[in-house]
Design a protein around this motif. Structure first.
Motif, PDB file in Angstrom:
ATOM      1  N   ALA A  98       0.878  -1.240  -0.149  1.00  0.00           N
ATOM      2  CA  ALA A  98       0.037  -0.019   0.064  1.00  0.00           C
ATOM      3  C   ALA A  98       0.830   1.333   0.143  1.00  0.00           C
ATOM      4  O   ALA A  98       0.621   2.137  -0.856  1.00  0.00           O
ATOM      5  N   VAL A  99       2.004   1.350   0.884  1.00  0.00           N
ATOM      6  CA  VAL A  99       2.989   2.494   0.861  1.00  0.00           C
ATOM      7  C   VAL A  99       3.616   2.566  -0.545  1.00  0.00           C
ATOM      8  O   VAL A  99       3.818   3.648  -1.029  1.00  0.00           O
ATOM      9  N   LEU A 100       4.073   1.478  -1.111  1.00  0.00           N
ATOM     10  CA  LEU A 100       4.641   1.514  -2.305  1.00  0.00           C
ATOM     11  C   LEU A 100       3.863   2.293  -3.479  1.00  0.00           C
ATOM     12  O   LEU A 100       4.167   3.031  -3.878  1.00  0.00           O
ATOM     13  N   LYS A 101       2.552   1.800  -3.453  1.00  0.00           N
ATOM     14  CA  LYS A 101       1.794   2.324  -4.326  1.00  0.00           C
ATOM     15  C   LYS A 101       1.309   3.823  -4.285  1.00  0.00           C
ATOM     16  O   LYS A 101       1.316   4.468  -5.228  1.00  0.00           O
ATOM     17  N   GLU A 102       1.168   4.033  -2.965  1.00  0.00           N
ATOM     18  CA  GLU A 102       0.921   5.666  -2.410  1.00  0.00           C
ATOM     19  C   GLU A 102       2.175   6.411  -2.986  1.00  0.00           C
ATOM     20  O   GLU A 102       1.779   7.516  -3.499  1.00  0.00           O
ATOM     21  N   ARG A 103       3.079   6.077  -2.740  1.00  0.00           N
ATOM     22  CA  ARG A 103       4.393   6.998  -3.095  1.00  0.00           C
ATOM     23  C   ARG A 103       5.045   6.672  -4.410  1.00  0.00           C
ATOM     24  O   ARG A 103       6.256   7.106  -4.752  1.00  0.00           O
ATOM     25  N   GLY A 104       4.254   5.657  -5.376  1.00  0.00           N
ATOM     26  CA  GLY A 104       5.223   5.710  -6.380  1.00  0.00           C
ATOM     27  C   GLY A 104       6.400   5.064  -6.429  1.00  0.00           C
ATOM     28  O   GLY A 104       7.420   5.271  -7.219  1.00  0.00           O
ATOM     29  N   LEU A 105       6.772   4.040  -5.729  1.00  0.00           N
ATOM     30  CA  LEU A 105       7.919   3.454  -5.578  1.00  0.00           C
ATOM     31  C   LEU A 105       7.973   1.971  -5.912  1.00  0.00           C
ATOM     32  O   LEU A 105       7.113   1.303  -6.152  1.00  0.00           O
ATOM     33  N   ARG A 106       9.098   1.594  -6.536  1.00  0.00           N
ATOM     34  CA  ARG A 106       9.377   0.428  -6.858  1.00  0.00           C
ATOM     35  C   ARG A 106      10.625  -0.556  -6.413  1.00  0.00           C
ATOM     36  O   ARG A 106      11.883   0.081  -6.502  1.00  0.00           O
TER      37      ARG A 106
END
Length: 279
Positions: A98-106
């Protein structure tokens, strides 16, 4: 004076059980001991979970388990005899996604092979962060060094750690946990990891939100004094430690964290809770 005395008694353990609306349980070391195969249920814990389910208390399971997908380890627990469903279990991986998606992280993943399917839907090309979980045998020099190189090569390095435990107990003894490797990467890259999982207040809050309860209405029961008990207390919950799993007698003399109560096992904790509530 009498009323004050009783009010104080009700605020502590086990008196606080009278006003509880929910209970959060850790899994490994509280319900079962992990190890070869599916592990083994701790005596009395299957029945204790059943009693909680039959009571008027809400029940959730909060774990730093990152060696398997949620579906996989819930299936393992059901096989051991526990009445438990996927929607009641909160592990770090879904929270991290959820955090990755929220912050556009790969992410570049340094995790256990059993956890990889959780990240199937996540873009991992040209990573701009690293996620470290309890990778067990995957914590080789080569894999740690690869994660280090990704981090050190980033302009703004971001490291997520799925929990920050020091060690945990399996049937054949204690095992180093993810926190040890998190610290190594922090030291090498001179950064601070973001912890997803216990004892992160955000992680505990997500469980409370799901229950629709306030911290003072909920009790956490775990075997890890710092991450289960201390983490819960930091959020405003009561925290009780069981003398099973990774518990060590020295925990009861810890300089900074004092459990609200210490019990022999989950079965004893549940009997005390329900006894206070007149069940």
């Amino acid at each position: 004076m009498r009323t004050n005395h009783f009010a104080m008694a009700d605020a502590g353990w086990p008196g606080c059980a009278k006003s509880l609306k929910g209970v959060i349980l850790d899994l490994c070391g509280v319900l079962y001991d992990s190890g070869e195969g599916d592990g083994v249920a701790i005596p009395g814990s299957i029945e204790a979970v059943k009693k909680l389910k039959e009571s008027d208390l809400q029940l959730r399971f909060c774990t730093n388990e990152t060696q398997a997908t949620r579906e996989k380890f819930v299936a393992k627990l059901r096989k051991l005899g526990f009445d438990i469903s996927v929607s009641e279990v909160f592990p770090p991986a879904p929270a991290a996604i959820a955090v990755l998606k929220e912050r556009g992280l790969r992410p570049h993943l340094l995790v256990h092979d059993g956890l990889l399917p959780e990240f199937d839907s996540v873009d991992k090309t040209n990573p701009n962060c690293v996620i470290v979980g309890d990778a067990a045998e995957n914590f080789s020099y080569q894999n740690l060094n690869e994660a280090f190189r990704v981090l050190i090569g980033l302009e703004k390095p971001v490291l997520f750690s799925l929990g920050q435990g020091r060690y945990y107990k399996e049937m054949d003894g204690l095992k180093l946990d993810v926190g040890v490797y998190m610290k190594a990467l922090e030291y090498a890259c001179d950064l601070k990891a973001e912890v997803v999982g216990k004892p992160s207040p955000t992680f505990f809050q997500s469980v409370l939100n799901d229950m629709g309860l306030k911290p003072h209405e909920v009790l956490m029961i775990g075997d890890d004094l710092l991450n289960d008990v201390g983490g819960a207390q930091h959020c405003g919950m009561k925290g009780v430690q069981v003398r099973t799993g990774k518990y060590r007698p020295i925990d009861e003399r810890h300089p900074t964290v004092t459990a609200d109560g210490t019990v022999d096992n989950l079965a004893q904790a549940v009997d005390m809770i329900l006894g206070q509530r007149g069940h």
